[in-house]
Enzyme design. Structure first.
Site, PDB file in Angstrom:
ATOM      1  N   LYS A 110       0.812  -1.221   0.000  1.00 18.61           N
ATOM      2  CA  LYS A 110       0.000   0.000   0.000  1.00 18.61           C
ATOM      3  C   LYS A 110       0.847   1.273   0.000  1.00 18.61           C
ATOM      4  O   LYS A 110       0.426   2.306  -0.518  1.00 18.61           O
ATOM      5  CB  LYS A 110      -0.948   0.003   1.208  1.00 18.61           C
ATOM      6  CG  LYS A 110      -2.067  -1.021   1.093  1.00 18.61           C
ATOM      7  CD  LYS A 110      -2.998  -0.948   2.291  1.00 18.61           C
ATOM      8  CE  LYS A 110      -4.151  -1.943   2.146  1.00 18.61           C
ATOM      9  NZ  LYS A 110      -5.072  -1.907   3.286  1.00 18.61           N
ATOM     10  N   LYS A 194      -8.191  -9.208  -9.791  1.00 17.45           N
ATOM     11  CA  LYS A 194      -9.421  -9.192  -8.999  1.00 17.45           C
ATOM     12  C   LYS A 194     -10.349  -8.069  -9.466  1.00 17.45           C
ATOM     13  O   LYS A 194      -9.879  -7.014  -9.895  1.00 17.45           O
ATOM     14  CB  LYS A 194      -9.093  -8.985  -7.512  1.00 17.45           C
ATOM     15  CG  LYS A 194      -8.583 -10.211  -6.800  1.00 17.45           C
ATOM     16  CD  LYS A 194      -8.376  -9.969  -5.316  1.00 17.45           C
ATOM     17  CE  LYS A 194      -9.690  -9.862  -4.576  1.00 17.45           C
ATOM     18  NZ  LYS A 194      -9.513  -9.800  -3.109  1.00 17.45           N
ATOM     19  N   LYS A 197     -12.933  -1.670  -7.688  1.00 15.47           N
ATOM     20  CA  LYS A 197     -13.506  -0.379  -8.062  1.00 15.47           C
ATOM     21  C   LYS A 197     -12.434   0.604  -8.521  1.00 15.47           C
ATOM     22  O   LYS A 197     -12.735   1.638  -9.093  1.00 15.47           O
ATOM     23  CB  LYS A 197     -14.330   0.212  -6.921  1.00 15.47           C
ATOM     24  CG  LYS A 197     -13.573   0.913  -5.836  1.00 15.47           C
ATOM     25  CD  LYS A 197     -14.518   1.361  -4.752  1.00 15.47           C
ATOM     26  CE  LYS A 197     -13.934   2.493  -3.915  1.00 15.47           C
ATOM     27  NZ  LYS A 197     -14.150   3.809  -4.461  1.00 15.47           N
TER      28      LYS A 197
END
Length: 331
Positions: A110, A194, A197
């Site tokens: 991240k 995957k 959004k």
């Protein structure tokens, strides 16, 4: 058995969220005591507009209830409305070791190349996750493959706390395998990624709010291959897009992939896609209608969350008190 799980209120739930986690939560409600929370404290580890965050919490709560989470059966609440989460997180930060956090792969993923510029909260995120679970003496936590490392850390923190303070209040949780199999839903444009959004292509995902026509159009345009469907699921191993659509059909209908292939073996996607569209519309149509009703009644959503926070606080506050006492912070 008590299960605790959270989901970040990022807005825009899609089919991957529904089949990958939420419907499993719905089934869990009949198997054990469940606490489900909207992880808004986790959400602020990255930049987010306050008004947007408030709207996302309400939208996510409505989507969960529309999907079948019953506030009368389960405790549904916003994490920030139970102060004990933040309190226990600080106590556990004083127990967790830097070396443990340095090994957490999600922080590396991240933070990317800007590791020095991200928030401290993103680094200590796993300790807040530990507090989320240990706070309620949860026996089990539903996890996917990418979360197993976090469960190991929670167990390490619990054991160290108990050893350091000659206590037995921290319950090291086990991974929960109930609620049925959670589907791993991939992008409709790339079967190796995957469904997300964050993908720039709207054609890659089906939103829970998509109309029947939009669902049909996205399935019609979903990437496939020209080969017919086989009888054996193992033969889909080298066909990621085909495997993804078959997996979605299985998750939506409750069948095994083998049973789906028995119905469609030898047929192409010209026959399969309309059937998949029909199954998705049957699942998502009622959910979308319920979500639209809930959106129009913000007071009801706020009331559900307030009641859930009240129940969660009743469980959490005495436990934090015990943790303070164990550490010598209270008499």
């Amino acid at each position: 058995m008590r299960v605790v799980s959270g989901i970040q209120p990022t807005g825009g739930l899609h089919l991957g969220n529904l089949l990958g986690a939420i419907l499993r939560w719905v089934r869990m409600q009949d198997e054990c005591e469940c606490l489900f929370f909207l992880a808004d404290l986790h959400a602020i580890t990255i930049d987010v507009e306050p008004a947007q965050l408030r709207a996302n919490v309400r939208e996510m709560a409505a989507a969960l209830i529309a999907s079948g989470i019953d506030p009368a059966k389960s405790t549904l609440f916003a994490q920030s409305q139970v102060p004990a989460h933040a309190e226990l997180a600080w106590l556990l930060q004083c127990v967790a070791r830097v070396g443990w956090l340095n090994r957490m792969t999600q922080f590396k993923d991240k933070s990317g190349k800007n590791r020095e510029g991200v928030s401290v909260g993103l680094y200590t995120y796993p300790v807040l996750q530990a507090a989320d679970v240990l706070l309620y003496q949860a026996t089990h936590v539903p996890v996917g493959e990418d979360q197993k490392q976090h469960i190991e850390l929670i167990r390490d923190i619990a054991v160290k706390f108990n050893n350091d303070y000659d206590s037995d209040i921290m319950v090291p949780p086990e991974p929960f395998i109930g609620g049925g199999v959670a589907a791993r839903v991939m992008s409709l444009r790339d079967g190796s990624m995957k469904m997300s959004k964050s993908d720039p292509s709207e054609q890659s995902r089906i939103h829970l709010t998509d109309s029947d026509d939009a669902i049909a159009q996205k399935i019609r345009k979903a990437k496939t291959d020209p080969e017919p469907l086989p009888e054996d699921p193992a033969l889909l191993a080298s066909r990621p897009e085909a495997r993804n659509l078959v997996g979605i059909m299985a998750a939506v209908t409750g069948e095994s992939e083998a049973a789906v292939l028995q119905r469609f073996a030898g047929q192409g996607f010209g026959a399969f896609k309309p059937a998949l569209t029909e199954a998705l519309v049957a699942l998502l149509g009622p959910l979308r209608k319920r979500l639209e009703e809930l959106r129009r009644d913000e007071a009801a959503i706020d009331s559900f969350l307030a009641q859930g926070a009240q129940r969660a606080t009743a469980l959490a506050a005495p436990f934090v008190d015990e943790a303070y006492r164990a550490m010598g912070l209270r008499h």
